[in-house]
Scaffold this motif. Structure first.
Motif, PDB file in Angstrom:
ATOM      1  N   THR A 138      40.569  65.271  83.955  1.00  0.00           N
ATOM      2  CA  THR A 138      39.638  66.404  84.066  1.00  0.00           C
ATOM      3  C   THR A 138      38.434  66.308  83.137  1.00  0.00           C
ATOM      4  O   THR A 138      37.564  67.183  83.175  1.00  0.00           O
ATOM      5  N   SER A 139      38.369  65.271  82.301  1.00  0.00           N
ATOM      6  CA  SER A 139      37.265  65.158  81.339  1.00  0.00           C
ATOM      7  C   SER A 139      35.889  65.132  82.003  1.00  0.00           C
ATOM      8  O   SER A 139      34.932  65.710  81.468  1.00  0.00           O
ATOM      9  N   PRO A 140      35.682  64.520  83.211  1.00  0.00           N
ATOM     10  CA  PRO A 140      34.353  64.571  83.834  1.00  0.00           C
ATOM     11  C   PRO A 140      33.917  65.986  84.206  1.00  0.00           C
ATOM     12  O   PRO A 140      32.731  66.297  84.240  1.00  0.00           O
ATOM     13  N   LEU A 141      34.897  66.877  84.512  1.00  0.00           N
ATOM     14  CA  LEU A 141      34.549  68.267  84.828  1.00  0.00           C
ATOM     15  C   LEU A 141      33.929  68.958  83.638  1.00  0.00           C
ATOM     16  O   LEU A 141      33.037  69.805  83.776  1.00  0.00           O
ATOM     17  N   ARG A 142      34.416  68.619  82.458  1.00  0.00           N
ATOM     18  CA  ARG A 142      33.887  69.245  81.245  1.00  0.00           C
ATOM     19  C   ARG A 142      32.529  68.650  80.858  1.00  0.00           C
ATOM     20  O   ARG A 142      31.636  69.361  80.395  1.00  0.00           O
ATOM     21  N   LYS A 143      32.372  67.352  81.026  1.00  0.00           N
ATOM     22  CA  LYS A 143      31.138  66.700  80.583  1.00  0.00           C
ATOM     23  C   LYS A 143      29.981  66.932  81.556  1.00  0.00           C
ATOM     24  O   LYS A 143      28.839  67.128  81.149  1.00  0.00           O
ATOM     25  N   GLN A 144      30.259  66.856  82.867  1.00  0.00           N
ATOM     26  CA  GLN A 144      29.236  67.052  83.898  1.00  0.00           C
ATOM     27  C   GLN A 144      28.025  66.129  83.693  1.00  0.00           C
ATOM     28  O   GLN A 144      26.881  66.492  83.913  1.00  0.00           O
ATOM     29  N   THR A 145      28.293  64.906  83.236  1.00  0.00           N
ATOM     30  CA  THR A 145      27.281  63.863  83.067  1.00  0.00           C
ATOM     31  C   THR A 145      27.883  62.548  83.529  1.00  0.00           C
ATOM     32  O   THR A 145      29.112  62.444  83.670  1.00  0.00           O
TER      33      THR A 145
END
Length: 529
Positions: A138-145
């Protein structure tokens, strides 16, 4: 008259000359061999460290370019998907196309902003409709970059990394992300890039993740180990590239070169056991010894013969002295002794040292020359660059290598590959001036340094060499092509190493643009403008 007992005076002049000459010759020989050993050791260690650093840097740069290319592909697909988010058929087609366009990915996944997987290829993954679970996923959901996840173990048990790119609509609203799965041991570009190395001298490569754990190693059992205690891994967090003589976590003394991958924060390390380098040095010194010993033996035989001649005048003086002591009235002749002895002893020693010096010089010259092509090697190149820099001599740089050279070796064999390299070296000589400096920097890679040649003219020379190579028939291998990159010092960069790197970058740009072409580095004043 004083009587001399010869049994108590066994050391006569002839033996003394032989002993002293032997001591001097062997001492000089040992000193020369020891000095040669120390010089050779330092040179071989330095060359190995630099070669490993350069190789690690090149591999890191290529890996970085690959990851940047992957992110650009994901960006392009995210734009397509953003315009067709409600068209499941269009999305499914785009995901399939991503897998077949290049050999970059093993799988592709589309995730909504809520963390639900709404599309996946290949369809056999069977994960469409499931939710992301752990913190890594889920880390890409938090970063959104744009972000590279991993490395991590996939549900199928594969070690993989996952480049991701966010998806936004025309109003800038976050819609989710697209992720590509790349197996580090898979049949993809990155897997081949990290695993295909052709060293025959026990040099090997490993890659560490941002957390200091091994993500690639030739020994699969070591993947995942924490190697932050390694001095090289610690250095990777402080600077981009370098080289050190270290003891690795297995207790083996290594000559290691390292470089970081900027896009992912990985570290690439190329290293070779010090013992392997020292074994090569032992072979070199053994050759030196075999070459020198016969001459030394011959020299000792000559000294023994000359010793008898040198002792003869003194023996005559001794006899004359006995006659004088006996009271006989003799004519005492003039005998040239000491000056004569000193002259011949000096000449013998001078000849020995001169011969050893010539041997050392010859070996030093051989170290600067590539034995296959008779062009300069990297050490010869560095000497020339040092002189050019000190004399402020401007020069153009042409970096080139053979396109698809691995295919030549795989198809025709390494002996034909060597013939191709030799033929290309001959073409380089034909297209160069006498004052130009031609080098084989490694494998199928070459460098040409053209003093007092502007970059525009160097580009024409590179194009001429490219055309000449393309139209030449190479025995058994047929036609080959080359890619070339051109830069100039100090026009392109006042930093000499940066000017060299610009030529190398231009070479890789030529390869990226289709190979069999010449690319010219941008001039420094153009960048400033």
């Amino acid at each position: 008259m004083v009587q001399i007992n010869k049994t108590t005076h066994w050391l006569d002049l002839k033996k003394l000359i032989l002993i002293l000459a032997s001591l001097c010759i062997f001492t000089s020989l040992l000193n020369a061999l020891f000095s040669s050993y120390q010089v050779q050791k330092q040179v071989m260690v330095t060359d190995t460290l630099e070669a490993n650093r350069a190789y690690a840097t090149k591999l890191a740069d290529v890996t970085d370019l690959f990851l940047q290319s992957v992110l650009m592909q994901l960006k392009a697909s995210s734009n397509v998907i953003a315009q067709n988010l409600n068209n499941s058929a269009q999305i499914d087609n785009e995901l399939k196309q991503m897998l077949v366009r290049t050999n970059s990915f093993d799988s592709v996944v589309l995730v909504s902003a809520s963390g639900k997987i709404i599309g996946a290829q290949p369809s056999s993954l069977g994960i469409t409709g499931t939710m992301l679970k752990n913190e890594v996923e889920t880390s890409p959901l938090r970063k959104q970059t744009p972000y590279i996840v991993g490395p991590f173990i996939s549900p199928a048990g594969n070690l993989m990394v996952s480049p991701t790119h966010p998806i936004f609509d025309n109003n800038g609203n976050y819609l989710g992300f697209i992720a590509a799965g790349i197996y580090l041991k898979g049949d993809n570009i990155l897997g081949k890039l990290l695993s295909n190395h052709h060293h025959q001298d026990k040099t090997y490569v490993y890659v560490t993740g941002p957390n200091g754990k091994l993500i690639y190693h030739h020994d699969d059992h070591r993947i995942g180990q924490d190697v932050t205690a390694n001095e090289v891994v610690t250095s990777l967090t402080r600077k981009g590239s370098g080289a050190n003589q270290i003891i690795n976590t297995q207790g083996v003394e290594m000559l290691a070169g390292y470089a970081s991958v900027e896009t992912s924060g990985w570290g690439v390390v190329a290293q070779r056991p010090l013992a392997v380098t020292m074994s090569q040095l032992s072979d070199t010194m053994s050759h030196v010894l075999k070459t020198t010993v016969p001459f030394t033996v011959f020299l000792l035989i000559c000294v023994l013969g000359f010793g008898g001649l040198i002792a003869k005048p003194l023996w005559r003086l001794a006899k004359l002295s006995e006659q004088v002591q006996d009271g006989r009235n003799i004519d005492f002749p003039h005998v040239a002794t000491w000056y004569y002895e000193a002259t011949w002893l000096y000449q013998a020693m001078h000849g020995s040292v001169k011969h050893l010096g010539a041997q050392v010089q010859r070996f030093d010259d051989e170290r600067k020359q590539d034995q296959l092509t008779l062009l300069f090697n990297r050490r010869g190149m560095e000497k020339w660059l040092e002189t050019a820099y000190e004399q402020a001599t401007p020069f153009s740089i042409i970096a080139l290598d053979i396109d698809h050279f691995k295919r030549v070796n795989d198809t025709f064999g390494h002996h034909i590959g060597d013939t191709v390299i030799q033929k290309l070296a001959e073409l380089m000589r034909r297209n160069a001036r006498e004052q130009d400096h031609l080098c084989r920097s490694g494998g199928e890679e070459f460098l040409m340094f053209l003093p007092h040649v502007e970059i525009s003219q160097a580009t024409k020379i590179a194009e001429r060499l490219r055309h000449c190579t393309e139209t030449t028939v190479f025995a058994d291998a047929g036609h080959i092509t080359i890619s070339l990159g051109v830069s100039h010092w100090p026009t392109c960069s006042e930093d000499l190493h940066h000017a060299l790197k610009l030529a190398d970058r231009s070479l890789y740009q030529a390869k990226a643009n289709g190979r069999n072409r010449v690319e010219q580095a941008v001039l420094a004043n153009h960048n400033a403008a």
